[in-house]
Design a protein around this motif. Structure first.
Motif, PDB file in Angstrom:
ATOM      1  N   GLN A 215       0.833  -1.195   0.000  1.00  0.00           N
ATOM      2  CA  GLN A 215       0.000   0.000   0.000  1.00  0.00           C
ATOM      3  C   GLN A 215       0.874   1.254   0.000  1.00  0.00           C
ATOM      4  O   GLN A 215       0.613   2.216  -0.729  1.00  0.00           O
ATOM      5  CB  GLN A 215      -0.918  -0.005   1.224  1.00  0.00           C
ATOM      6  CG  GLN A 215      -1.809   1.215   1.364  1.00  0.00           C
ATOM      7  CD  GLN A 215      -2.884   1.310   0.295  1.00  0.00           C
ATOM      8  OE1 GLN A 215      -3.145   0.330  -0.406  1.00  0.00           O
ATOM      9  NE2 GLN A 215      -3.498   2.469   0.154  1.00  0.00           N
ATOM     10  N   GLY A 216       1.928   1.233   0.796  1.00  0.00           N
ATOM     11  CA  GLY A 216       2.854   2.361   0.832  1.00  0.00           C
ATOM     12  C   GLY A 216       3.581   2.534  -0.487  1.00  0.00           C
ATOM     13  O   GLY A 216       3.838   3.666  -0.921  1.00  0.00           O
ATOM     14  N   GLU A 219       1.258   4.273  -3.016  1.00  0.00           N
ATOM     15  CA  GLU A 219       1.171   5.706  -2.716  1.00  0.00           C
ATOM     16  C   GLU A 219       2.449   6.434  -3.118  1.00  0.00           C
ATOM     17  O   GLU A 219       2.405   7.570  -3.610  1.00  0.00           O
ATOM     18  CB  GLU A 219       0.877   5.895  -1.228  1.00  0.00           C
ATOM     19  CG  GLU A 219      -0.509   5.390  -0.829  1.00  0.00           C
ATOM     20  CD  GLU A 219      -0.730   5.433   0.675  1.00  0.00           C
ATOM     21  OE1 GLU A 219       0.216   5.779   1.418  1.00  0.00           O
ATOM     22  OE2 GLU A 219      -1.859   5.111   1.110  1.00  0.00           O
ATOM     23  N   ASN A 220       3.586   5.774  -2.931  1.00  0.00           N
ATOM     24  CA  ASN A 220       4.866   6.346  -3.338  1.00  0.00           C
ATOM     25  C   ASN A 220       4.940   6.518  -4.848  1.00  0.00           C
ATOM     26  O   ASN A 220       5.449   7.533  -5.355  1.00  0.00           O
ATOM     27  CB  ASN A 220       6.014   5.465  -2.845  1.00  0.00           C
ATOM     28  CG  ASN A 220       7.380   5.987  -3.259  1.00  0.00           C
ATOM     29  OD1 ASN A 220       7.944   5.567  -4.262  1.00  0.00           O
ATOM     30  ND2 ASN A 220       7.917   6.920  -2.470  1.00  0.00           N
ATOM     31  N   LEU A 222       2.423   6.997  -6.814  1.00  0.00           N
ATOM     32  CA  LEU A 222       1.552   8.122  -7.148  1.00  0.00           C
ATOM     33  C   LEU A 222       2.283   9.451  -6.950  1.00  0.00           C
ATOM     34  O   LEU A 222       2.190  10.355  -7.785  1.00  0.00           O
ATOM     35  CB  LEU A 222       0.293   8.090  -6.289  1.00  0.00           C
ATOM     36  CG  LEU A 222      -0.851   7.189  -6.773  1.00  0.00           C
ATOM     37  CD1 LEU A 222      -1.928   7.089  -5.713  1.00  0.00           C
ATOM     38  CD2 LEU A 222      -1.426   7.716  -8.086  1.00  0.00           C
ATOM     39  N   GLN A 223       3.020   9.568  -5.845  1.00  0.00           N
ATOM     40  CA  GLN A 223       3.768  10.785  -5.573  1.00  0.00           C
ATOM     41  C   GLN A 223       4.852  11.012  -6.628  1.00  0.00           C
ATOM     42  O   GLN A 223       5.136  12.151  -7.001  1.00  0.00           O
ATOM     43  CB  GLN A 223       4.400  10.709  -4.180  1.00  0.00           C
ATOM     44  CG  GLN A 223       3.376  10.741  -3.043  1.00  0.00           C
ATOM     45  CD  GLN A 223       4.026  10.537  -1.688  1.00  0.00           C
ATOM     46  OE1 GLN A 223       5.234  10.339  -1.580  1.00  0.00           O
ATOM     47  NE2 GLN A 223       3.207  10.589  -0.635  1.00  0.00           N
ATOM     48  N   GLN A 233      -5.129   5.717 -11.426  1.00  0.00           N
ATOM     49  CA  GLN A 233      -5.786   6.630 -10.496  1.00  0.00           C
ATOM     50  C   GLN A 233      -6.895   7.412 -11.201  1.00  0.00           C
ATOM     51  O   GLN A 233      -7.996   7.593 -10.660  1.00  0.00           O
ATOM     52  CB  GLN A 233      -4.755   7.598  -9.897  1.00  0.00           C
ATOM     53  CG  GLN A 233      -5.332   8.700  -9.028  1.00  0.00           C
ATOM     54  CD  GLN A 233      -5.846   8.203  -7.692  1.00  0.00           C
ATOM     55  OE1 GLN A 233      -6.754   7.370  -7.635  1.00  0.00           O
ATOM     56  NE2 GLN A 233      -5.257   8.702  -6.605  1.00  0.00           N
ATOM     57  N   LEU A 242     -10.883   6.341  -5.064  1.00  0.00           N
ATOM     58  CA  LEU A 242      -9.454   6.603  -4.980  1.00  0.00           C
ATOM     59  C   LEU A 242      -8.696   5.286  -5.159  1.00  0.00           C
ATOM     60  O   LEU A 242      -9.076   4.260  -4.594  1.00  0.00           O
ATOM     61  CB  LEU A 242      -9.086   7.203  -3.620  1.00  0.00           C
ATOM     62  CG  LEU A 242      -9.439   8.669  -3.362  1.00  0.00           C
ATOM     63  CD1 LEU A 242      -9.036   9.038  -1.937  1.00  0.00           C
ATOM     64  CD2 LEU A 242      -8.726   9.573  -4.367  1.00  0.00           C
ATOM     65  N   GLN A 244      -5.868   4.592  -3.897  1.00  0.00           N
ATOM     66  CA  GLN A 244      -5.345   4.221  -2.580  1.00  0.00           C
ATOM     67  C   GLN A 244      -6.388   3.499  -1.735  1.00  0.00           C
ATOM     68  O   GLN A 244      -6.043   2.795  -0.786  1.00  0.00           O
ATOM     69  CB  GLN A 244      -4.873   5.453  -1.795  1.00  0.00           C
ATOM     70  CG  GLN A 244      -3.846   6.303  -2.529  1.00  0.00           C
ATOM     71  CD  GLN A 244      -4.497   7.454  -3.265  1.00  0.00           C
ATOM     72  OE1 GLN A 244      -5.424   7.239  -4.052  1.00  0.00           O
ATOM     73  NE2 GLN A 244      -4.034   8.669  -3.018  1.00  0.00           N
ATOM     74  N   ASP A 342      -9.695   6.760   2.001  1.00  0.00           N
ATOM     75  CA  ASP A 342      -8.323   7.195   1.719  1.00  0.00           C
ATOM     76  C   ASP A 342      -7.363   6.085   2.127  1.00  0.00           C
ATOM     77  O   ASP A 342      -7.757   5.029   2.648  1.00  0.00           O
ATOM     78  CB  ASP A 342      -7.984   8.494   2.456  1.00  0.00           C
ATOM     79  CG  ASP A 342      -8.278   8.418   3.947  1.00  0.00           C
ATOM     80  OD1 ASP A 342      -8.050   7.343   4.550  1.00  0.00           O
ATOM     81  OD2 ASP A 342      -8.753   9.428   4.503  1.00  0.00           O
ATOM     82  N   GLY A 343      -6.059   6.342   1.918  1.00  0.00           N
ATOM     83  CA  GLY A 343      -5.054   5.351   2.242  1.00  0.00           C
ATOM     84  C   GLY A 343      -4.919   5.083   3.724  1.00  0.00           C
ATOM     85  O   GLY A 343      -4.624   3.947   4.135  1.00  0.00           O
ATOM     86  N   LYS A 347      -5.094   1.416   5.452  1.00  0.00           N
ATOM     87  CA  LYS A 347      -4.000   0.844   6.237  1.00  0.00           C
ATOM     88  C   LYS A 347      -4.493   0.346   7.593  1.00  0.00           C
ATOM     89  O   LYS A 347      -4.035  -0.678   8.105  1.00  0.00           O
ATOM     90  CB  LYS A 347      -2.884   1.871   6.412  1.00  0.00           C
ATOM     91  CG  LYS A 347      -2.063   2.118   5.145  1.00  0.00           C
ATOM     92  CD  LYS A 347      -0.995   3.180   5.381  1.00  0.00           C
ATOM     93  CE  LYS A 347      -0.209   3.432   4.097  1.00  0.00           C
ATOM     94  NZ  LYS A 347       0.800   4.508   4.259  1.00  0.00           N
TER      95      LYS A 347
END
Length: 356
Positions: A215-216, A219-220, A222-223, A233, A242, A244, A342-343, A347
């Protein structure tokens, strides 16, 4: 391999010096090269223009000769036997049904497919062994994974032939766990030992890390604006979701064949959920065909069956989660999937699930 004056094929290892030999492809005379430090082979004179018998590296010459020697124990083995029907010359032909190819140099996917199809047209099974350069490449490189093969005893595997000392190396049970490629590796000094290994079940259950790590990673990506992740996305946005927050079922099974990237796996699973949400039905046969067209693994003769299995596994998880029902090859929407806001919320759900 060359031809004698009386049209008999002969190996460079057993050829006599001082005689005249000819190329079986272009009929030009060839030179016997064999010395104390040189692997025996025939070579064209310069500027002949024949596409067969092009200059080979020391690694390739030594490797295919080693394969030929090892194959002598299994019956009849021919070195560089020319197959007139398909105009191909395998490195080693064993018992007229098995081809051994030692690949050291780059090979395009198109040419690779052509050679595989040529052998299959003659009902020849081929095993491809990769050289040192392939062994050192990035483990997930497409140039390496395109040689992926499969046996029920070892799962998905790659074979290598390495020097100093000459040995067989197999990477087996190749699996993609989330975004990480994992495998086991064994080395063998003889072909007989490798064959014995391949004949017995070697599969084990891989360790699966916490889903929070994956999951992290998403998200990384995406950034970092990974194009494939950003596109996925956007697809989720269009359905008011979303990426995430995609349902946990999108990540199962966690351990999958290394046929594509982690994002590819996540993408088609999410697409199935979105299609169920909007159309309330998904045709699994059509899905298998679509996914199969996105993959190219020439050594997997039954690629359709491999894709069918992974699609059916995901469908089974959807049914078990109560999100869908299945009748024949049609998947029907049962209830709305739980997308997270959301993420962070996701989590927390992962942590709670993993504690159970």
């Amino acid at each position: 391999m060359a031809m004698t004056t009386d049209q008999k094929r002969i190996n460079a290892c057993t050829a006599e010096r001082g005689l005249t030999y000819y190329c079986p492809n272009c009929a030009a005379t060839v030179l016997l090269r064999r010395g104390r430090f040189k692997v025996a082979h025939f070579a064209h004179r310069q500027n002949i223009g024949c596409h067969v018998g092009e200059p080979e590296t020391k690694e390739h010459l030594a490797g295919k000769f080693f394969l030929w020697q090892q194959s002598q124990q299994d019956g009849t083995a021919q070195l560089e036997w020319y197959l007139d029907a398909i105009h191909q010359r395998p490195d080693v032909l064993v018992n007229h049904h098995l081809v051994l190819e030692f690949q050291c140099s780059p090979l395009s996917l198109t040419r690779f497919c052509e050679r595989i199809q040529g052998y299959r047209s003659l009902e020849l099974h081929s095993e491809w062994l990769l050289g040192h350069a392939y062994y050192l490449r990035r483990k997930t490189a497409a140039s390496v994974l395109k040689f992926l093969a499969y046996r029920p005893t070892v799962g998905y595997y790659l074979l290598f032939l390495l020097e100093q000392p000459m040995r067989f190396v197999i990477r087996y049970q190749l699996r993609l766990v989330d975004q990480r490629l994992i495998f086991l590796e064994q080395s063998f000094s003889t072909g007989a030992a490798l064959i014995q290994f391949l004949q017995h079940p070697q599969l084990t259950q891989p360790t699966v890390p916490s889903l929070r790590l994956f999951q992290g990673w998403v998200e990384n990506q995406l950034q970092r604006k990974n194009p494939a992740v950003v596109k996925l996305q956007q697809t989720c946005y269009q359905k008011r979701h979303l990426l995430q927050g995609c349902p946990l079922v999108c990540h199962v099974p966690r351990s999958v064949p290394p046929l594509q990237t982690a994002i590819w796996w996540l993408n088609w699973r999410i697409q199935v959920l979105l299609e169920l949400e909007t159309k309330h039905t998904v045709n699994l046969t059509d899905l298998v065909i679509r996914l199969e067209h996105q993959l190219q693994f020439p050594l997997l003769a039954d690629l359709h069956q491999h894709v069918f299995v992974i699609v059916q596994q995901f469908a089974n998880h959807l049914v078990q989660a109560g999100m869908a029902t299945q009748r024949n090859q049609q998947l029907y929407w049962q209830k709305k999937e739980h997308w997270f806001a959301d993420g962070v919320q996701k989590k927390r759900a992962i942590q709670a699930k993993e504690k159970d």
